[in-house]
Design a protein around this motif. Structure first.
Motif, PDB file in Angstrom:
ATOM      1  N   ASP A  90       0.801  -1.032  -0.013  1.00  0.00           N
ATOM      2  CA  ASP A  90       0.382  -0.333   0.332  1.00  0.00           C
ATOM      3  C   ASP A  90       0.648   1.550   0.097  1.00  0.00           C
ATOM      4  OD1 ASP A  90      -2.113  -1.748  -0.136  1.00  0.00           O
ATOM      5  OD2 ASP A  90      -2.298  -1.128   1.785  1.00  0.00           O
ATOM      6  N   TRP A  91       0.303   2.024  -0.871  1.00  0.00           N
ATOM      7  CA  TRP A  91       2.075   2.814  -1.635  1.00  0.00           C
ATOM      8  C   TRP A  91       1.597   4.442  -0.665  1.00  0.00           C
ATOM      9  CZ3 TRP A  91       0.866   5.930  -5.373  1.00  0.00           C
ATOM     10  CH2 TRP A  91       0.038   5.495  -6.797  1.00  0.00           C
ATOM     11  N   VAL A  96       3.919  10.410  -0.374  1.00  0.00           N
ATOM     12  CA  VAL A  96       3.648  11.277   0.368  1.00  0.00           C
ATOM     13  C   VAL A  96       5.024  11.759   0.681  1.00  0.00           C
ATOM     14  CG1 VAL A  96       3.163  12.611   2.539  1.00  0.00           C
ATOM     15  CG2 VAL A  96       1.209  11.491   1.401  1.00  0.00           C
ATOM     16  N   SER A  97       5.780  10.344   1.571  1.00  0.00           N
ATOM     17  CA  SER A  97       7.484  10.753   1.685  1.00  0.00           C
ATOM     18  C   SER A  97       8.122  11.046   0.448  1.00  0.00           C
ATOM     19  CB  SER A  97       7.918   9.318   2.028  1.00  0.00           C
ATOM     20  OG  SER A  97       8.209   8.953   3.635  1.00  0.00           O
ATOM     21  N   TYR A 111       6.551   5.311   6.082  1.00  0.00           N
ATOM     22  CA  TYR A 111       6.280   4.484   5.229  1.00  0.00           C
ATOM     23  C   TYR A 111       4.588   4.177   5.438  1.00  0.00           C
ATOM     24  CZ  TYR A 111      11.120   4.049   3.953  1.00  0.00           C
ATOM     25  OH  TYR A 111      12.275   5.578   3.823  1.00  0.00           O
ATOM     26  N   SER A 112       4.312   4.708   6.237  1.00  0.00           N
ATOM     27  CA  SER A 112       2.745   3.846   6.842  1.00  0.00           C
ATOM     28  C   SER A 112       2.431   5.433   7.448  1.00  0.00           C
ATOM     29  CB  SER A 112       2.492   2.737   7.847  1.00  0.00           C
ATOM     30  OG  SER A 112       3.586   3.034   9.028  1.00  0.00           O
ATOM     31  N   ASP A 115       2.861   5.832  11.205  1.00  0.00           N
ATOM     32  CA  ASP A 115       3.598   6.485  11.230  1.00  0.00           C
ATOM     33  C   ASP A 115       3.732   7.973  10.868  1.00  0.00           C
ATOM     34  OD1 ASP A 115       4.848   3.711  12.276  1.00  0.00           O
ATOM     35  OD2 ASP A 115       6.280   3.286  10.305  1.00  0.00           O
ATOM     36  N   PHE A 116       3.007   8.072   9.967  1.00  0.00           N
ATOM     37  CA  PHE A 116       3.126   9.338   9.966  1.00  0.00           C
ATOM     38  C   PHE A 116       2.214  10.217  10.728  1.00  0.00           C
ATOM     39  CE2 PHE A 116       4.632   9.413   5.139  1.00  0.00           C
ATOM     40  CZ  PHE A 116       5.457  10.394   5.027  1.00  0.00           C
ATOM     41  N   ALA A 117       1.420   9.781  11.257  1.00  0.00           N
ATOM     42  CA  ALA A 117       0.472  10.058  12.804  1.00  0.00           C
ATOM     43  C   ALA A 117       1.326   9.974  13.816  1.00  0.00           C
ATOM     44  CB  ALA A 117      -0.735   9.516  12.968  1.00  0.00           C
ATOM     45  N   ALA A 118       2.004   9.060  14.074  1.00  0.00           N
ATOM     46  CA  ALA A 118       3.071   9.054  15.129  1.00  0.00           C
ATOM     47  C   ALA A 118       4.188  10.794  15.390  1.00  0.00           C
ATOM     48  CB  ALA A 118       3.159   7.743  16.142  1.00  0.00           C
ATOM     49  N   TRP A 119       4.413  10.757  14.125  1.00  0.00           N
ATOM     50  CA  TRP A 119       5.628  11.816  13.270  1.00  0.00           C
ATOM     51  C   TRP A 119       4.868  13.040  13.961  1.00  0.00           C
ATOM     52  CZ3 TRP A 119       6.733  15.762  10.986  1.00  0.00           C
ATOM     53  CH2 TRP A 119       8.014  16.469  11.109  1.00  0.00           C
ATOM     54  N   PHE A 120       3.921  13.407  13.153  1.00  0.00           N
ATOM     55  CA  PHE A 120       2.834  14.731  13.460  1.00  0.00           C
ATOM     56  C   PHE A 120       2.836  14.782  14.714  1.00  0.00           C
ATOM     57  CE2 PHE A 120       1.826  13.618   8.887  1.00  0.00           C
ATOM     58  CZ  PHE A 120       2.114  14.159   8.678  1.00  0.00           C
TER      59      PHE A 120
END
Length: 192
Positions: A90-91, A96-97, A111-112, A115-120
């Protein structure tokens, strides 16, 4: 030394006083402890809120332009291979990256959606779904309504009450999709 003797009723009264004294002191300590923990947590909570990245000062026009330039690409291979995957995944997050890396050398390589939600969130750059988005913000979606993001894209424009988003892996292609502001699938927004 004179020692007073107590009647049975007075002994009961003294025992009641002892019980009250022993239970009130711990209760007072609990109140003090609770109050202290409450105020300490409020200090940390408001400190995080004060550090939040101001969305009004954000210029994501370059990221929005890169995302728009990819509309029409199919299969996503260049995005998931760039992320190091040897076979198709699933890309949408890879897209976005990849776009973010074209705009900044310091963009996180994630890459997921989770992971983006946690980083934000950890960088105080997550905004709730009721935020007025700006071009270049990443939009996270919860399409299965399980309170966790499962798809994402990049906001490319706002027109009246419409949010224009370029998404990777939407029907295995990069395409622009238009959402109504307040769409209940929008989990939130982030700024890279």
């Amino acid at each position: 030394m004179y020692r007073r003797s107590y009647s049975a009723g007075e002994v009961k009264l003294l025992n009641v006083r002892r019980i009250i004294l022993h239970t009130c002191i711990p209760a007072k300590l609990y109140v003090i402890l609770f109050t202290s923990v409450f105020f300490i947590s409020m200090i940390f909570f408001t400190a995080g809120a004060c550090d939040k990245f101001p969305s009004a000062a954000y210029d994501g026009s370059e990221l929005a332009a890169v995302a728009l330039s990819q509309a029409g690409n199919e299969g996503g291979e260049k995005y998931w291979r760039w992320c190091g995957f040897e076979s198709k995944v699933d890309w949408c997050a890879c897209f976005v990256s990849w776009c973010a890396a074209r705009c900044s050398d310091s963009a996180p390589e994630l890459y997921s959606c989770a992971d983006f939600a946690a980083w934000f969130d950890s960088h105080h750059r997550f905004y709730d779904s009721d935020t007025d988005p700006v071009p270049g913000m990443v939009v996270l979606f919860d399409n299965d309504y399980d309170r966790s993001p499962d798809h994402m894209g990049i906001v490319t424009g706002i027109r009246r009450d419409q949010i224009h988003v370029v998404e990777g892996n939407r029907g295995d292609t990069c395409c622009e999709v238009i959402y109504t502001a307040g769409d209940n699938r929008i989990y939130g927004y982030g700024i890279l």
